[in-house]
Design a protein around this motif. Structure first.
Motif, short mmCIF file in Angstrom:
data_model
loop_
_atom_site.label_atom_id
_atom_site.label_comp_id
_atom_site.label_asym_id
_atom_site.label_seq_id
_atom_site.Cartn_x
_atom_site.Cartn_y
_atom_site.Cartn_z
N LEU A 188 44.74 69.45 82.84
CA LEU A 188 45.31 70.16 84.00
C LEU A 188 44.59 69.76 85.28
N ALA A 189 43.25 69.71 85.20
CA ALA A 189 42.48 69.30 86.38
C ALA A 189 42.83 67.87 86.78
N ALA A 190 43.09 67.02 85.78
CA ALA A 190 43.35 65.60 86.06
C ALA A 190 44.68 65.38 86.78
N VAL A 191 45.65 66.25 86.55
CA VAL A 191 46.97 66.02 87.17
C VAL A 191 47.28 66.94 88.35
N TRP A 192 46.55 68.06 88.47
CA TRP A 192 47.02 69.06 89.46
C TRP A 192 47.05 68.50 90.89
N GLY A 193 46.01 67.81 91.30
CA GLY A 193 45.97 67.30 92.68
C GLY A 193 47.15 66.38 92.96
N SER A 194 47.50 65.56 91.98
CA SER A 194 48.64 64.63 92.17
C SER A 194 49.95 65.41 92.22
N TRP A 195 50.08 66.39 91.33
CA TRP A 195 51.27 67.26 91.39
C TRP A 195 51.36 67.91 92.77
N ALA A 196 50.24 68.44 93.25
CA ALA A 196 50.24 69.20 94.51
C ALA A 196 50.61 68.29 95.70
N ARG A 197 50.03 67.09 95.74
CA ARG A 197 50.36 66.17 96.84
C ARG A 197 51.84 65.81 96.80
N TYR A 198 52.35 65.60 95.59
CA TYR A 198 53.77 65.22 95.45
C TYR A 198 54.68 66.37 95.90
N CYS A 199 54.24 67.60 95.67
CA CYS A 199 55.11 68.77 95.94
C CYS A 199 54.78 69.46 97.27
N LEU A 200 53.78 68.95 97.97
CA LEU A 200 53.31 69.63 99.19
C LEU A 200 54.44 69.92 100.17
N ASP A 201 55.31 68.94 100.41
CA ASP A 201 56.35 69.12 101.42
C ASP A 201 57.43 70.12 101.01
N THR A 202 57.45 70.50 99.73
CA THR A 202 58.44 71.48 99.28
C THR A 202 58.21 72.81 99.99
N ASN A 203 56.95 73.18 100.18
CA ASN A 203 56.61 74.43 100.87
C ASN A 203 55.15 74.38 101.31
N PRO A 204 54.88 73.64 102.42
CA PRO A 204 53.49 73.50 102.86
C PRO A 204 52.83 74.85 103.14
N ASP A 205 53.62 75.82 103.62
CA ASP A 205 53.03 77.12 103.98
C ASP A 205 52.42 77.82 102.77
N ARG A 206 52.98 77.56 101.61
CA ARG A 206 52.43 78.18 100.40
C ARG A 206 51.03 77.64 100.13
N PHE A 207 50.88 76.35 100.32
CA PHE A 207 49.55 75.75 100.13
C PHE A 207 48.58 76.25 101.21
N VAL A 208 49.11 76.46 102.41
CA VAL A 208 48.24 76.93 103.50
C VAL A 208 47.73 78.33 103.17
N ARG A 209 48.62 79.18 102.70
CA ARG A 209 48.21 80.55 102.31
C ARG A 209 47.19 80.48 101.16
N PHE A 210 47.45 79.62 100.20
CA PHE A 210 46.53 79.44 99.06
C PHE A 210 45.16 79.03 99.59
N GLY A 211 45.14 78.11 100.55
CA GLY A 211 43.87 77.65 101.10
C GLY A 211 43.13 78.75 101.83
N SER A 212 43.89 79.56 102.55
CA SER A 212 43.26 80.63 103.32
C SER A 212 42.77 81.76 102.42
N ARG A 213 43.64 82.25 101.54
CA ARG A 213 43.31 83.43 100.73
C ARG A 213 42.35 83.13 99.58
N VAL A 214 42.48 81.92 99.01
CA VAL A 214 41.67 81.60 97.82
C VAL A 214 40.39 80.87 98.20
N TRP A 215 40.50 79.92 99.14
CA TRP A 215 39.33 79.10 99.48
C TRP A 215 38.69 79.49 100.80
N GLY A 216 39.31 80.45 101.52
CA GLY A 216 38.74 80.89 102.80
C GLY A 216 38.82 79.83 103.88
N LEU A 217 39.81 78.95 103.82
CA LEU A 217 39.93 77.86 104.81
C LEU A 217 40.60 78.36 106.08
#
Ligand code: NZQ
Ligand code: ZN
Length: 395
Positions: free
Chosen positions: A287-316
């Motif tokens: 899962l660790a080996a593929v997740w980053g590639s999955w995420a980059r491939y799917c980023l444009d589907t809903n970038p705001d979801r990743f932004v929220r994930f970054g803010s709420r989970v990683w404090g970015l």
């Protein structure tokens, strides 16, 4: 939030020495003959197996033990377990171990309740599963969440197919969670477990119906807790508090709670299963080996979801960044965390080398179950998409 149904019937016994209650639990369910399923050696070596067998015998239960379950549990041992359960007349199956043991126990329970059907037929959806024996679990590793899930994942070692089967019949009647039992785990298994717990949450968090709701808050809290205690567990081996938190997070991450009101995605899991099926790679590491590639491939589907994930989970802090930049930062933070645990973030780090294009195509083809399905819901992925993600991870 969309409509949902929540069914999580497993009785949880959490805390020190709870494994000594196994016998009374089974007796209380009116069962008398137990097939106990366990793994290679850890449960016997730690003395756990003896304590659990003692508890069953003290409660007047007849016990037969089936040992030898391997990670990425094999169909052949499940079939042998069915044979033994029938021969012994088992009316209950008790798993003592991790996800592989619990999933084998689920398959044995299915097969023993349906002696006329080879169990793999259920996994191939060629026979409907309408009954199973009751089962329970004494958990020894916080990871797969099978102790509360409806799922069971088996590998047919002859065809190299790793398949899951979900049914409410697979939900254990009870799960015994004594965090002290996890203190003998090697760091690699702790790290794989941390990734798996996170991915059970993230494979629900990234879904098409994302809005601002309680389910999101629960998922984000569970992820923060898992990250914090995962770090701590690896930096301070033997930290019982950290392992306790991970153990409870593992159960809650896969009993359905963190995905209520949204369609499960689980594409990274499907991508990972093909790597396990072909290379016998450890589940969490795939899962660790593929997740980053999955995420980059799917980023444009809903970038705001990743932004929220970054803010709420990683404090970015996303200020001054485009949504794409902030989303990418969240993906990088996740990969950095995986690396800090010693987990892979690409195929060569997973240990299968840089693969030939023909192998990637075979993986993608198999992941579609030979062109009979797509995977994912956050972004629906067909064979070409799956191949592109494997290509991104292939370094
Ligand atoms: O066999 P032993 O000697 O016990 O060693 C095991 C095994 O080598 C060892 N281990 C477990 N508890 C230990 C311990 N070693 C020392 N001390 C302890 N307390 O850990 C190794 C891995 O065990 P395994 O059961 O394979 O780990 P895990 O719980 O991660 O399970 C992975 C399997 O579950 C499936 C995975 O695909 C994989 O096949 N999953 C099952 C799910 C479900 N049913 O809901 C969901 C997951 O997404 C996952 O797919
Ligand atoms: Zn998993």
């Amino acid at each position: 939030m969309q409509s949902f149904e929540f069914y999580s019937p497993t009785r949880i016994l959490f805390g020190a020495d709870t494994e000594l209650q196994a016998g009374a639990q089974i007796r209380g369910l009116g069962c008398g003959r137990v097939l106990l399923v366990c793994g290679g050696k850890s449960a016997a070596a730690s003395g756990l197996l003896g304590r659990v067998e003692g508890s069953l015998k003290e409660s007047g239960l007849a016990v037969r033990t089936l040992s030898g379950v391997q990670p990425n549990p094999r169909l052949s041992l499940a079939r042998e377990g069915v044979r033994q359960a029938l021969e012994f007349g088992a009316d209950f199956v008790l798993a003592v171990g991790g996800g592989s043991v619990i999933d084998t126990a689920k398959a044995v329970a299915d097969g023993a309740a349906n002696p006329e059907t080879d169990v793999w037929q259920f996994w191939l959806r060629k026979a409907p599963l309408t009954r199973s024996l009751p089962l329970g679990a004494v958990l020894t590793i916080p990871a797969a969440g099978s102790e509360c899930s409806d799922s069971a994942v088996l590998t047919n070692e002859e065809t190299h197919e790793k398949r899951g089967l979900s049914s409410d019949l697979h939900r254990p009647r009870f799960a015994i969670l004594n965090p002290a039992l996890t203190l003998t785990l090697p760091p690699y298994q702790v790290a794989c477990g941390v990734v798996d717990i996170m991915m059970h949450t993230m494979d629900r968090y990234f879904n098409p119906a994302t809005d601002n709701n309680l389910t999101d808050e629960l998922a984000e809290g569970l992820l923060r807790c898992t990250i914090q205690n995962g770090r701590r567990a690896l930096e301070h081996p033997g930290d019982l508090h950290a392992m306790s938190e991970l153990m409870w997070a593992g159960s809650l991450s896969h009993n359905g709670l963190t995905g209520l009101g949204g369609a499960k995605d689980f594409a990274p899991h499907q991508l990972g299963h093909e790597l396990s099926a072909m290379f016998d790679a450890t589940h969490g590491a795939t899962l660790a080996a593929v997740w980053g590639s999955w995420a980059r491939y799917c980023l444009d589907t809903n970038p705001d979801r990743f932004v929220r994930f970054g803010s709420r989970v990683w404090g970015l802090d996303a200020s001054g960044k485009t949504p794409q930049e902030a989303a990418l930062a969240a993906i990088q933070a996740t990969e950095q965390f995986f690396r800090s645990l010693g987990m892979p973030t690409c195929l060569s780090e997973l240990g299968c080398g840089v693969l030939e294009e023909a192998t990637l195509k075979e993986l993608a083809y198999r992941c579609t179950y030979y062109q009979t399905r797509t995977i994912g819901t956050f972004r629906v992925l067909n064979e070409a998409d799956i191949l592109a993600i494997y290509q991104l991870a292939n370094h």
